[in-house]
Each structure stands twice: as structure tokens, then as C-alpha cells.
Design an enzyme around this catalytic site. Structure first.
Site, PDB file in Angstrom:
ATOM      1  N   ARG A  53       0.704  -1.202   0.016  1.00 16.50           N
ATOM      2  CA  ARG A  53      -0.145   0.066  -0.026  1.00 16.50           C
ATOM      3  C   ARG A  53       1.058   1.182   0.112  1.00 16.50           C
ATOM      4  O   ARG A  53       0.511   2.316  -0.790  1.00 16.50           O
ATOM      5  CB  ARG A  53      -0.875   0.136   1.076  1.00 16.50           C
ATOM      6  CG  ARG A  53      -2.221  -0.800   1.149  1.00 16.50           C
ATOM      7  CD  ARG A  53      -2.534  -1.456   2.255  1.00 16.50           C
ATOM      8  NE  ARG A  53      -1.416  -2.051   3.248  1.00 16.50           N
ATOM      9  CZ  ARG A  53      -1.273  -3.413   2.644  1.00 16.50           C
ATOM     10  NH1 ARG A  53      -1.859  -4.207   1.997  1.00 16.50           N
ATOM     11  NH2 ARG A  53      -0.072  -3.998   3.236  1.00 16.50           N
ATOM     12  N   THR A  54       1.924   1.425   0.959  1.00 17.11           N
ATOM     13  CA  THR A  54       2.695   2.731   1.272  1.00 17.11           C
ATOM     14  C   THR A  54       3.381   2.767  -0.312  1.00 17.11           C
ATOM     15  O   THR A  54       3.257   3.927  -0.683  1.00 17.11           O
ATOM     16  CB  THR A  54       3.629   2.424   2.191  1.00 17.11           C
ATOM     17  OG1 THR A  54       2.791   2.049   3.430  1.00 17.11           O
ATOM     18  CG2 THR A  54       4.353   3.991   2.464  1.00 17.11           C
ATOM     19  N   LYS A  82      25.514  -5.524  -0.965  1.00 12.99           N
ATOM     20  CA  LYS A  82      26.931  -5.743  -0.834  1.00 12.99           C
ATOM     21  C   LYS A  82      27.422  -4.935   0.293  1.00 12.99           C
ATOM     22  O   LYS A  82      28.505  -5.129   0.469  1.00 12.99           O
ATOM     23  CB  LYS A  82      27.563  -5.047  -2.219  1.00 12.99           C
ATOM     24  CG  LYS A  82      27.230  -5.437  -3.596  1.00 12.99           C
ATOM     25  CD  LYS A  82      27.724  -4.421  -4.672  1.00 12.99           C
ATOM     26  CE  LYS A  82      26.940  -4.952  -5.914  1.00 12.99           C
ATOM     27  NZ  LYS A  82      27.065  -3.722  -7.231  1.00 12.99           N
ATOM     28  N   ARG A 103      11.335   3.453   3.684  1.00 10.04           N
ATOM     29  CA  ARG A 103      10.805   2.588   4.697  1.00 10.04           C
ATOM     30  C   ARG A 103      12.292   1.622   4.802  1.00 10.04           C
ATOM     31  O   ARG A 103      12.913   1.050   4.048  1.00 10.04           O
ATOM     32  CB  ARG A 103       9.902   1.526   3.553  1.00 10.04           C
ATOM     33  CG  ARG A 103       9.585   0.159   4.179  1.00 10.04           C
ATOM     34  CD  ARG A 103       8.624   0.417   5.530  1.00 10.04           C
ATOM     35  NE  ARG A 103       7.552   0.979   5.635  1.00 10.04           N
ATOM     36  CZ  ARG A 103       6.484  -0.007   5.223  1.00 10.04           C
ATOM     37  NH1 ARG A 103       6.223  -1.139   4.954  1.00 10.04           N
ATOM     38  NH2 ARG A 103       5.274   0.892   5.010  1.00 10.04           N
ATOM     39  N   HIS A 131       5.254   6.105  11.661  1.00  8.21           N
ATOM     40  CA  HIS A 131       4.768   5.979  10.134  1.00  8.21           C
ATOM     41  C   HIS A 131       3.970   7.233   9.876  1.00  8.21           C
ATOM     42  O   HIS A 131       2.526   7.249   9.790  1.00  8.21           O
ATOM     43  CB  HIS A 131       4.038   4.776  10.036  1.00  8.21           C
ATOM     44  CG  HIS A 131       3.707   4.035   8.540  1.00  8.21           C
ATOM     45  ND1 HIS A 131       3.985   5.022   7.635  1.00  8.21           N
ATOM     46  CD2 HIS A 131       3.222   2.924   8.101  1.00  8.21           C
ATOM     47  CE1 HIS A 131       3.637   4.376   6.383  1.00  8.21           C
ATOM     48  NE2 HIS A 131       3.117   3.206   6.778  1.00  8.21           N
TER      49      HIS A 131
END
Lengths: 304, 155
Positions: A53-54, A82, A103, A131
């Protein structure tokens, strides 16, 4: 609104919140008026953990403003694999984009990353921390359905690790909402959130059972109890069943109760609630686009 | 018996720092803050639970050849808020100051939240805001109220 970075709901004043929500309402009323507003803008998406969703709503928001995205892709296919540090990654990508969305699974990651970049950075979820854009779309949904005046909200589920809960609780102190927290004792609010709510003088009560408070609520905000947090599966089973609602549960609620959920849900809201007037969680998810359009527009304009 | 008399019980130092009026029983934690565990060869004198008019009981630490950094003084203030710091050169106290509670401490304490970004290999120092009754991580918001010395970063 003038913030270089959006890291936590705590930084948003009532005026900031109203500015974003009002702008989102304008955009929702006439999205075509904003279609070319940021035609040359690129938004950098840095998603270090899975998101549907985000990520999609930020993508949709940027494209509906006329801009485009540059996407880091999965961690497995990036330089992170890496061993590149987050500080290096954001410093590289700020050269490709006009703003960044991050995120990350670790708490404090957005705050740290923001110290290394000059372009605006938006926290799209940092571990169990914050959030803030979810909170803005939650507030938009609450304002549309229940209003901010004399608001009583119940927030139920995983309050300890739920970043959407932490952000929302902070923001609700700005609208003087009465907040009821319903959870198993093992998943109550973390110490830092309690500290802030206490400092803000918020009206807060904690419960272990929904029934004790359900008839008072204007909004019931349900979150998933995260099975992976429990050391013992049987302990999870014991509490999970107590925090499921169905249409029968809601017989005791006000007729105009608004039921919200940040999604994804598993089994905490039965599907028979979907067809009731209470269910607002899909509308809530859809509100992510105009709200994120509004936030990006305000941030980008302020940093032109 | 005056505080000055008490100080005579431990040897005078030529150059270094005398930390006086440490909360009784906290001297070993003060040494931990200073990173002194005896292996570095520092000459250190410690007096614990000495009678004190002001504190009831106090500890004293004298460290030869070391002057405290501001960071060290800041953390010291959290566990010994009444401490005084005397800088000694050629057996004379040339500077005497009380510790002051800082608004933040940096690079001294480790966040106990293992999922905090400040605990992994990123180019930042840990940073804590000082709150009413403890400290709070400025990255992940974790609050530490008890046993601050247990969270002092190893050198």
C-alpha cells in the site's frame, strides 16, 4: 507547512495537520487540477522491507502530480546486498531525485538518513517506530467520518510494535481525542509513547478487553497482532482470538462507529464486517493517494 | 571533619583530576565512564562512602594524568549530579567546577534497543536527550531510566 523532512508524527502541529488534510480534500475534489503540478519531479523510493500500500500509493501520488519515481528495487538486487550503509545509499540517491521516501526495518533509520541529505526525506515506516504519512491518511479518514470534535477512539491490537499506533497516538493529542488502548498486557504501548502522552496531558485509558469500552467509541482502529513477536505459538493463539471482531461484536457499538485498519489484515476483522456501514478500511487505504499528493506538493513547493 | 580533611586520606596527585562529591557508591561507575579499568596503567585513588555534610556519604576519585572531556563530564552529571571536578596541575587546584546536567549526551551511551539504527555500522554517534528521570535515544526514542553505567559504550 515548512519542514525539510517528515520523520515523525510528533513534529506535526495541529496547523500542519490541518494544512495537509485541507489540501488533500482540495486535491480529492479535483485531482485533474494537479495533474501537471510537478511534471519534472522525480521521487526516490527506498524500500528496504516489503510494502504494498505505502509504496504503491506514493507512486500513484507522485504520478498523479505529473512527476515520476526512481525505485531502488528490492534489497536483494541493490548495493545494500553488498554491504553499503544506509547513509551512503541515501547520499547517492539524493543525486537522482528531488525528494526521498524511506521504508526501513530499523527504528531511527529515517531520522539518521535525514541527517545525510539535503532533499526532503519522508519516513514511510521505520521498524516499530513511526509511520507519519499513514497517520495523516488515518487522520483524514477520521475527520471525514467522525470529525475531530469530542472524539473518542479505541486503538486495539499490537500497541507495542505497531508503528502506525505510535504515530497516531502522538497526532491525536493535537485534537484532544480521548484515547482508549486495548491490547494484551504483553503488547501494551512502549514506555516512550506513554511518556509523550503523559507529557502532552493526553486523556488515555488502557484495557485488555474491547467490550468494556466499545459502546463509547466513535472510531475503532484495529491493528494486526503480529504472530512473529510471540516466543510461543500457544501464547499468540490465546490472545489473538480475543482481539477479533465480527458484525456480531459490533452490535454493542454506536450506529455511526467508524472501523479502521491500516491493513493488511489477517483475521482480526471478519469479512462480514466489510459489508456493514462501519467498515472504512478500504476507503482509508484509498485516502493514501490524495493525502500523499498533498504532503508531497507542500514539501516540494516549500523546498523549491 | 571537613571535606578537605577527608581528601587527605587519599594521596595528593601532581597532575590530573579530582572528582569529589560523587554520590556514595557510584565511584566504580565513574571509573567506567572514564574508561578506567586498571589495565591502562593509570594511577587512580578511590575513596568510597566517606562522610559528607552535603551528601551524607560521598565517593572521591583521583586520576593522575587525565583531564575530563565535556562528554565525560556530561554523563558523569547523570549519575553524580552533585559532583565537583577539580583540575590539578603541580599539586595545585587550578580549576574547580560543578557538573551541570546537559540537554544531551553524544557518543557515550549505547542504545539498548538492538533494532535502533545507532547500534549498527552507520557513520553516526549515539545521541541521547536528557529527560526528567533518564535519557532518551534521539534516533529510536528508547528511554533509559535505570543503571545508566551499564549502557556506557566500550572504547
Amino acid at each position: 507547512m515548512r519542514h525539510d523532512h517528515i520523520i515523525s508524527a510528533k513534529q506535526l502541529s495541529r496547523a500542519d495537520i490541518e494544512a495537509v488534510l485541507d489540501h488533500a480534500a482540495d486535491i480529492a475534489a479535483d485531482p485533474s487540477a494537479y495533474a501537471d503540478r510537478h511534471a519534472d519531479t522525480l521521487l526516490g523510493l527506498l524500500f528496504f522491507e516489503p510494502s504494498t500500500r505505502t509504496k504503491m500509493s506514493f507512486t500513484a501520488a507522485m504520478k498523479r502530480l505529473g512527476g515520476d519515481i526512481v525505485d531502488m528495487g528490492s534489497v536483494e538486487s541493490s548495493s545494500v546486498k553488498k554491504g553499503e550503509s544506509l547513509a551512503d545509499t541515501v547520499r547517492v540517491v539524493e543525486g537522482y531525485a528531488d525528494a526521498l521516501v524511506l521504508r526501513h526495518p530499523m527504528e531511527g533509520s529515517a531520522k539518521m538518513a535525514s541527517e545525510f541529505v539535503d532533499v526532503p526525506l519522508v519516513n514511510a515506516g521505520d521498524g516499530a517506530g513511526q509511520h507519519p504519512t499513514q497517520t495523516l491518511l488515518d487522520l483524514y479518514t477520521i475527520r471525514e467520518n467522525a470529525g475531530f470534535d469530542d472524539l473518542t477512539i479505541g486503538i486495539m491490537g499490537d500497541l507495542k510494535y505497531g508503528r502506525t499506533v505510535h504515530s497516531l497516538a502522538h497526532a491525536l493529542t493535537n485534537v484532544d481525542a480521548r484515547q482508549h488502548f486495548i491490547s494484551p498486557e504483553s503488547l501494551q504501548l512502549p514506555r516512550s509513547v506513554r511518556y509523550d502522552l503523559h507529557q502532552e496531558g493526553a486523556e488515555v485509558r488502557e484495557h485488555t478487553e474491547l467490550e468494556t469500552v466499545l459502546p463509547e467509541l466513535d472510531v475503532l482502529y484495529v491493528t494486526r497482532i503480529q504472530r512473529e513477536r510471540f516466543p510461543d505459538e500457544s501464547e499468540y493463539r490465546e490472545v489473538a482470538g480475543q482481539y477479533q471482531i465480527d458484525s456480531e461484536t459490533l452490535d454493542a457499538a454506536k450506529d455511526d462507529l467508524t472501523v479502521m485498519h491500516p491493513l493488511p489484515r489477517v483475521d482480526e476483522i471478519a469479512h462480514d464486517v466489510d459489508d456493514t456501514e462501519y467498515a472504512t478500511y478500504f476507503e482509508q487505504a484509498h485516502n493514501g493517494v490524495p493525502v500523499r499528493m498533498a504532503l508531497l506538493d507542500l514539501l516540494l513547493e516549500a523546498n523549491r | 571533619m571537613s571535606d578537605d580533611d577527608q581528601q587527605l586520606r587519599v594521596a595528593k596527585i601532581r597532575n590530573g583530576t579530582v572528582i569529589d562529591h560523587i554520590t556514595g557508591g557510584q565511584a566504580l561507575n565513574v571509573l567506567a565512564i572514564l574508561g578506567i579499568d586498571g589495565t591502562g596503567g593509570d594511577s587512580v585513588s578511590v575513596a568510597m562512602n566517606m562522610p559528607s555534610d552535603r551528601l551524607g556519604k560521598k565517593d572521591i576519585v583521583k586520576v593522575e594524568g587525565k583531564e575530563l572531556s565535556q562528554n565525560e563530564v556530561d554523563v558523569l552529571s547523570l549519575i553524580a549530579p552533585a559532583a565537583t571536578i577539580n583540575i590539578v596541575r603541580d599539586f595545585e587546584v587550578i580549576e574547580k567546577a560543578r557538573v551541570e546536567r546537559p540537554s544531551a549526551v553524544e557518543g557515550i551511551l549505547e542504545c539498548p534497543n538492538h533494532n535502533c539504527i545507532s547500534t549498527v555500522d552507520e557513520p553516526v554517534e549515539s545521541r541521547f536527550a536528557v529527560v526528567d528521570d533518564g535519557v532518551r535515544c534521539e534516533y529510536c526514542d528508547t528511554i533509559i531510566r535505570d543503571d545508566l553505567p551499564a549502557h556506557i559504550l566500550a572504547d
